[in-house]
Scaffold this active site. Structure first.
Site, PDB file in Angstrom:
ATOM      1  N   ASP A 189       0.867  -1.174   0.000  1.00  0.00           N
ATOM      2  CA  ASP A 189       0.000   0.000   0.000  1.00  0.00           C
ATOM      3  C   ASP A 189       0.906   1.226   0.000  1.00  0.00           C
ATOM      4  OD1 ASP A 189      -1.678   2.179   0.881  1.00  0.00           O
ATOM      5  OD2 ASP A 189      -3.100   0.693   1.645  1.00  0.00           O
TER       6      ASP A 189
ATOM      7  N   HIS B  90     -10.433  -6.181  -2.203  1.00  0.00           N
ATOM      8  CA  HIS B  90      -9.046  -6.239  -1.738  1.00  0.00           C
ATOM      9  C   HIS B  90      -8.995  -6.523  -0.247  1.00  0.00           C
ATOM     10  CE1 HIS B  90     -10.248  -1.981  -1.453  1.00  0.00           C
ATOM     11  NE2 HIS B  90      -9.344  -1.822  -0.493  1.00  0.00           N
TER      12      HIS B  90
ATOM     13  N   HIS C 258      -6.515  -6.066   3.142  1.00  0.00           N
ATOM     14  CA  HIS C 258      -5.380  -5.374   3.745  1.00  0.00           C
ATOM     15  C   HIS C 258      -4.703  -6.329   4.722  1.00  0.00           C
ATOM     16  CE1 HIS C 258      -6.517  -1.154   2.660  1.00  0.00           C
ATOM     17  NE2 HIS C 258      -7.733  -1.680   2.636  1.00  0.00           N
TER      18      HIS C 258
END
Length: 129
Positions: A29, A93, A95
């Protein structure tokens, strides 16, 4: 219109790639909560995680587990947290966030890394796969 993640998958936008296979991609990220914050995505653009077909969903979880294990070997932490959150990118997505305190999982504090630090970190995680 393609999501930013689809553009990353297609090579139109660069990323700090950690791992990739036929169906999934893991990359750092660029606005991380903590050092080592990784995103795991299906290459197929699907807006919501729970709209994914079971096989693709289970595959993403297995792929994410593999990345989490390598991440924990690379970044000192108490555990790897996993969250599915975010409305900014209409592309499913996960994390993966190295956790030492609960605030590491909150999306209000961000860390800054140089491009070299990002690349070195991506390479280090990849080596632990």
């Amino acid at each position: 219109m393609a999501s930013i993640f689809t553009k990353i998958v297609n090579g139109e936008i660069p990323c700090y790639k950690v791992a990739e296979d036929q169906n999934y991609l893991a990359f750092l990220d660029v606005n991380p909560n903590v050092k080592g914050h990784v995103l795991c995505i299906p290459k197929q653009e699907i807006d919501k995680l729970f709209d994914m077909e079971d096989e693709l969903y289970i595959g993403l979880m297995k792929f994410s587990k593999k990345i989490a294990i390598a991440l924990e070997k690379t970044v000192p932490c108490k555990r790897i947290g996993m969250t599915v959150i975010g409305l900014e990118v209409p592309h499913a997505h996960v994390h993966l966030i190295p956790l030492n305190i609960m605030d590491d999982a909150r999306f209000h504090n961000k860390v800054k890394l140089t491009p070299e630090e990002f690349q070195d970190l991506a390479n280090a995680i990849a080596k632990n796969l």
